[in-house]
Write a protein that holds these residues in place. Structure first.
Motif, PDB file in Angstrom:
ATOM      1  N   ARG A  10       0.831  -1.190   0.000  1.00 36.91           N
ATOM      2  CA  ARG A  10       0.000   0.000   0.000  1.00 36.91           C
ATOM      3  C   ARG A  10       0.870   1.246   0.000  1.00 36.91           C
ATOM      4  O   ARG A  10       2.066   1.196   0.325  1.00 36.91           O
ATOM      5  N   VAL A  11       0.287   2.384  -0.384  1.00 32.18           N
ATOM      6  CA  VAL A  11       1.021   3.642  -0.435  1.00 32.18           C
ATOM      7  C   VAL A  11       1.706   3.881   0.896  1.00 32.18           C
ATOM      8  O   VAL A  11       1.090   3.761   1.968  1.00 32.18           O
ATOM      9  N   SER A  12       3.003   4.222   0.826  1.00 36.70           N
ATOM     10  CA  SER A  12       3.796   4.310   2.042  1.00 36.70           C
ATOM     11  C   SER A  12       3.301   5.417   2.969  1.00 36.70           C
ATOM     12  O   SER A  12       3.142   5.222   4.170  1.00 36.70           O
ATOM     13  N   GLY A  13       3.034   6.609   2.404  1.00 42.19           N
ATOM     14  CA  GLY A  13       2.650   7.731   3.261  1.00 42.19           C
ATOM     15  C   GLY A  13       3.859   8.253   4.030  1.00 42.19           C
ATOM     16  O   GLY A  13       4.917   7.625   4.096  1.00 42.19           O
ATOM     17  N   GLY A  14       3.731   9.393   4.591  1.00 44.88           N
ATOM     18  CA  GLY A  14       4.828   9.944   5.384  1.00 44.88           C
ATOM     19  C   GLY A  14       5.981  10.403   4.507  1.00 44.88           C
ATOM     20  O   GLY A  14       5.811  10.769   3.341  1.00 44.88           O
ATOM     21  N   MET A  15       7.170  10.366   5.074  1.00 42.53           N
ATOM     22  CA  MET A  15       8.348  10.869   4.393  1.00 42.53           C
ATOM     23  C   MET A  15       8.869   9.866   3.361  1.00 42.53           C
ATOM     24  O   MET A  15       8.655   8.671   3.473  1.00 42.53           O
ATOM     25  N   LEU A  40      -0.242  -9.907 -16.182  1.00 36.27           N
ATOM     26  CA  LEU A  40      -1.239  -8.855 -15.966  1.00 36.27           C
ATOM     27  C   LEU A  40      -0.672  -7.672 -15.190  1.00 36.27           C
ATOM     28  O   LEU A  40      -1.105  -6.537 -15.376  1.00 36.27           O
ATOM     29  N   GLN A  41       0.291  -7.944 -14.325  1.00 33.13           N
ATOM     30  CA  GLN A  41       0.813  -6.888 -13.456  1.00 33.13           C
ATOM     31  C   GLN A  41       1.611  -5.829 -14.207  1.00 33.13           C
ATOM     32  O   GLN A  41       1.636  -4.680 -13.801  1.00 33.13           O
ATOM     33  N   GLY A  42       2.273  -6.210 -15.282  1.00 34.73           N
ATOM     34  CA  GLY A  42       3.214  -5.287 -15.896  1.00 34.73           C
ATOM     35  C   GLY A  42       4.471  -5.174 -15.053  1.00 34.73           C
ATOM     36  O   GLY A  42       4.739  -6.020 -14.186  1.00 34.73           O
ATOM     37  N   GLN A  43       5.238  -4.120 -15.278  1.00 30.85           N
ATOM     38  CA  GLN A  43       6.490  -3.924 -14.546  1.00 30.85           C
ATOM     39  C   GLN A  43       6.432  -2.630 -13.745  1.00 30.85           C
ATOM     40  O   GLN A  43       5.971  -1.597 -14.223  1.00 30.85           O
ATOM     41  N   ASN A  44       6.910  -2.713 -12.509  1.00 37.39           N
ATOM     42  CA  ASN A  44       6.964  -1.505 -11.691  1.00 37.39           C
ATOM     43  C   ASN A  44       7.999  -0.539 -12.246  1.00 37.39           C
ATOM     44  O   ASN A  44       9.018  -0.947 -12.809  1.00 37.39           O
ATOM     45  N   GLY A  45       7.739   0.739 -12.062  1.00 41.73           N
ATOM     46  CA  GLY A  45       8.726   1.753 -12.426  1.00 41.73           C
ATOM     47  C   GLY A  45       9.610   2.075 -11.235  1.00 41.73           C
ATOM     48  O   GLY A  45       9.397   1.594 -10.123  1.00 41.73           O
ATOM     49  N   ALA A  46      10.606   2.899 -11.490  1.00 40.16           N
ATOM     50  CA  ALA A  46      11.521   3.315 -10.415  1.00 40.16           C
ATOM     51  C   ALA A  46      11.890   4.779 -10.613  1.00 40.16           C
ATOM     52  O   ALA A  46      11.917   5.289 -11.748  1.00 40.16           O
ATOM     53  N   ALA A  47      12.128   5.449  -9.522  1.00 35.26           N
ATOM     54  CA  ALA A  47      12.470   6.880  -9.588  1.00 35.26           C
ATOM     55  C   ALA A  47      13.532   7.204  -8.535  1.00 35.26           C
ATOM     56  O   ALA A  47      13.627   6.535  -7.497  1.00 35.26           O
ATOM     57  N   ARG A  48      14.338   8.257  -8.859  1.00 33.40           N
ATOM     58  CA  ARG A  48      15.284   8.799  -7.875  1.00 33.40           C
ATOM     59  C   ARG A  48      14.663  10.063  -7.290  1.00 33.40           C
ATOM     60  O   ARG A  48      14.303  10.986  -8.027  1.00 33.40           O
ATOM     61  N   VAL A  49      14.497  10.067  -5.995  1.00 34.22           N
ATOM     62  CA  VAL A  49      13.844  11.188  -5.322  1.00 34.22           C
ATOM     63  C   VAL A  49      14.877  11.912  -4.461  1.00 34.22           C
ATOM     64  O   VAL A  49      15.577  11.289  -3.649  1.00 34.22           O
ATOM     65  N   VAL A  50      14.970  13.215  -4.664  1.00 32.50           N
ATOM     66  CA  VAL A  50      15.844  14.050  -3.836  1.00 32.50           C
ATOM     67  C   VAL A  50      14.976  14.740  -2.789  1.00 32.50           C
ATOM     68  O   VAL A  50      13.968  15.370  -3.116  1.00 32.50           O
ATOM     69  N   THR A  51      15.353  14.572  -1.523  1.00 30.48           N
ATOM     70  CA  THR A  51      14.577  15.176  -0.437  1.00 30.48           C
ATOM     71  C   THR A  51      15.465  16.131   0.359  1.00 30.48           C
ATOM     72  O   THR A  51      16.702  16.099   0.272  1.00 30.48           O
ATOM     73  N   ASP A  52      14.807  16.966   1.149  1.00 31.00           N
ATOM     74  CA  ASP A  52      15.563  17.808   2.088  1.00 31.00           C
ATOM     75  C   ASP A  52      15.843  16.998   3.343  1.00 31.00           C
ATOM     76  O   ASP A  52      15.500  15.821   3.428  1.00 31.00           O
ATOM     77  N   GLU A  53      16.442  17.635   4.328  1.00 31.31           N
ATOM     78  CA  GLU A  53      16.835  16.914   5.542  1.00 31.31           C
ATOM     79  C   GLU A  53      15.631  16.361   6.292  1.00 31.31           C
ATOM     80  O   GLU A  53      15.724  15.347   6.979  1.00 31.31           O
ATOM     81  N   GLY A  55      13.028  15.098   4.847  1.00 29.37           N
ATOM     82  CA  GLY A  55      12.431  14.007   4.087  1.00 29.37           C
ATOM     83  C   GLY A  55      11.386  14.445   3.093  1.00 29.37           C
ATOM     84  O   GLY A  55      10.739  13.602   2.468  1.00 29.37           O
ATOM     85  N   PHE A  56      11.216  15.754   2.916  1.00 27.15           N
ATOM     86  CA  PHE A  56      10.244  16.226   1.934  1.00 27.15           C
ATOM     87  C   PHE A  56      10.864  16.248   0.538  1.00 27.15           C
ATOM     88  O   PHE A  56      12.056  16.564   0.378  1.00 27.15           O
ATOM     89  N   CYS A  57      10.042  15.934  -0.463  1.00 26.68           N
ATOM     90  CA  CYS A  57      10.530  15.802  -1.829  1.00 26.68           C
ATOM     91  C   CYS A  57      10.920  17.163  -2.406  1.00 26.68           C
ATOM     92  O   CYS A  57      10.164  18.124  -2.331  1.00 26.68           O
ATOM     93  N   GLU A  58      12.113  17.222  -3.021  1.00 30.42           N
ATOM     94  CA  GLU A  58      12.548  18.415  -3.735  1.00 30.42           C
ATOM     95  C   GLU A  58      12.519  18.207  -5.245  1.00 30.42           C
ATOM     96  O   GLU A  58      12.179  19.097  -6.003  1.00 30.42           O
TER      97      GLU A  58
END
Length: 407
Positions: A10-15, A40-53, A55-58
């Motif tokens: 499920r969606v992680s939520g939080g930082m 049926l599932q297909g393939q999951n994607g992946a991303a590089r996320v840069v956050t501040d100290e 943990g918020f997404c920049e």
């Protein structure tokens, strides 16, 4: 047959942290959803996320995009499927299947009681889960391919073919019935069978005395060999997991299970589809399809292919031949008698104006003799003169029901 999903993430939520999940994820755990889960599932994607100290997404950089899964293309014809489902809805426990006799394609199939797979998404309520898991009629059981039951008189088609192969079939032979049939000192009692019948009469009225007599004349080996050739006692290779092979009792089975030899009383019961014989509706429809098409036994096909997002075929599942069966020349007597069953016999309730249907009804008893339940059957093919579809319908009775294949 479709099956259902369960949530696996499920969606992680939080930082944001490594492995953060952006969308709920699901996996198939039953039916076609399970069989083709990876496609049926297909393939999951992946991303590089840069956050501040904190943990918020920049910023986000997509490393690999998610891909859409494939689509399963079934052989089901939706208008017919809806009719079949609606027809079974009032039953406590039942199954029906319709096959294309020239390919083995499953045109429609339904099992009841069933369940609504949409209610598993996003999360199944505890109330609905309890209602399913506590239902004594087992809604998770696909009765079409896993609901094995004694076939009763629909097995008389197999007995007829075995007699033809054994050289003991005579359509004009008359049996004088007096309400009982003696086998090895045991009296089978059939109080309604009190007149003389030939083969056509016997099949139309489902005369047990006649077919016990015919089965004993044919012999155990001929009946067992014919039954197995038409798929009794073996899996059809159906795509859904957990298919039952049913059961065709033989001397080895009798020794292992009952610790005795297979005797004439056993053979009498087998000849009329009772005793230890067990079949699924899918097997019953499939042997009628082979009779209708001239002796070709197909592997029933539920999925014709997998398609990509553009609707193009990615994987094709061709029609599969299980075996060619050498049908006896006398089979035409059987086919004509099956029409008589519907037009002037036990199956007259299935008569449809403008269409000739060839079919056999059956009523089997299960459970203790003092408190039996009944299993009602009808299987056949249509149109009788140029067969296109074969079918089987099975209803499981409860202790308070009086079920008969003819009704």
């Amino acid at each position: 047959g479709l099956g259902y999903l369960k949530r696996t993430a499920r969606v992680s939520g939080g930082m944001h942290r490594p492995g953060y999940v952006y969308e709920d994820d699901y996996a198939g755990v039953n039916g076609l959803e399970k069989v083709f889960n990876s496609q049926l599932q297909g393939q999951n994607g992946a991303a590089r996320v840069v956050t501040d100290e904190a943990g918020f997404c920049e910023s986000i950089q997509i490393l690999s995009p998610a891909t859409t899964g494939l689509t399963v293309r079934t052989t089901i014809q939706l208008p017919i499927q809806k009719i079949v489902e609606q027809s079974l809805r009032s039953q406590r426990a039942a199954a029906a299947v319709l096959l294309d006799v020239h390919s083995g394609d499953v045109i429609a199939m339904a099992s009841c009681p069933g369940f609504d797979p949409n209610r598993f998404i996003p999360m199944l309520s505890s109330t609905y889960w309890q209602s399913l898991s506590q239902d004594k009629h087992t809604p998770f059981l696909s009765r079409v391919d896993r609901g094995r039951q004694p076939p009763g008189s629909i097995f008389k088609v197999i007995t007829s073919l075995a007699a033809m192969r054994a050289g003991v079939f005579d359509p004009d032979r008359v049996l004088d019935c007096d309400g009982t049939y003696q086998v090895a000192g045991f009296a089978f009692k059939f109080p309604e069978e009190t007149k003389s019948v030939n083969y056509r009469d016997a099949l139309a009225t489902s005369c047990n005395s006649y077919f016990i007599d015919l089965g004993i004349k044919s012999g155990q080996e001929a009946i067992a060999r014919t039954a197995r050739e038409f798929g009794v006692g073996e899996k059809t290779g159906f795509i859904l997991p957990g298919e039952s092979e049913g059961r065709m009792p033989d001397p080895a089975f009798m020794q292992t299970t009952h610790h005795r030899d297979l005797n004439e009383i056993d053979l009498a019961n087998i000849s009329i589809g009772q005793g230890d014989v067990l079949v699924t509706p899918l097997q019953a429809a499939n042997w009628m399809a082979a009779l209708a098409n001239g002796g070709t036994l197909y592997k029933p096909r539920l999925v014709s292919g997998l398609e990509n997002e553009q609707g193009l075929v990615a994987t094709n599942f061709p029609t599969t031949l299980l075996r060619k069966i050498d049908l006896p020349l006398e089979r035409e007597f059987l086919k004509k008698a099956l029409v008589e069953v519907v037009e002037d016999g036990t199956g007259s309730a299935a008569h449809v104006r403008g269409v000739r249907i060839a079919a056999k009804t059956g009523t089997a008893q299960v459970g203790a003799k003092g408190r039996p339940r009944q299993i009602a059957w009808i299987n056949g093919y249509m149109p009788a003169q140029e067969p296109r579809y074969a079918f089987a319908i099975m209803l499981e009775g409860d202790f308070d029901q009086d079920l008969h294949g003819g009704t």
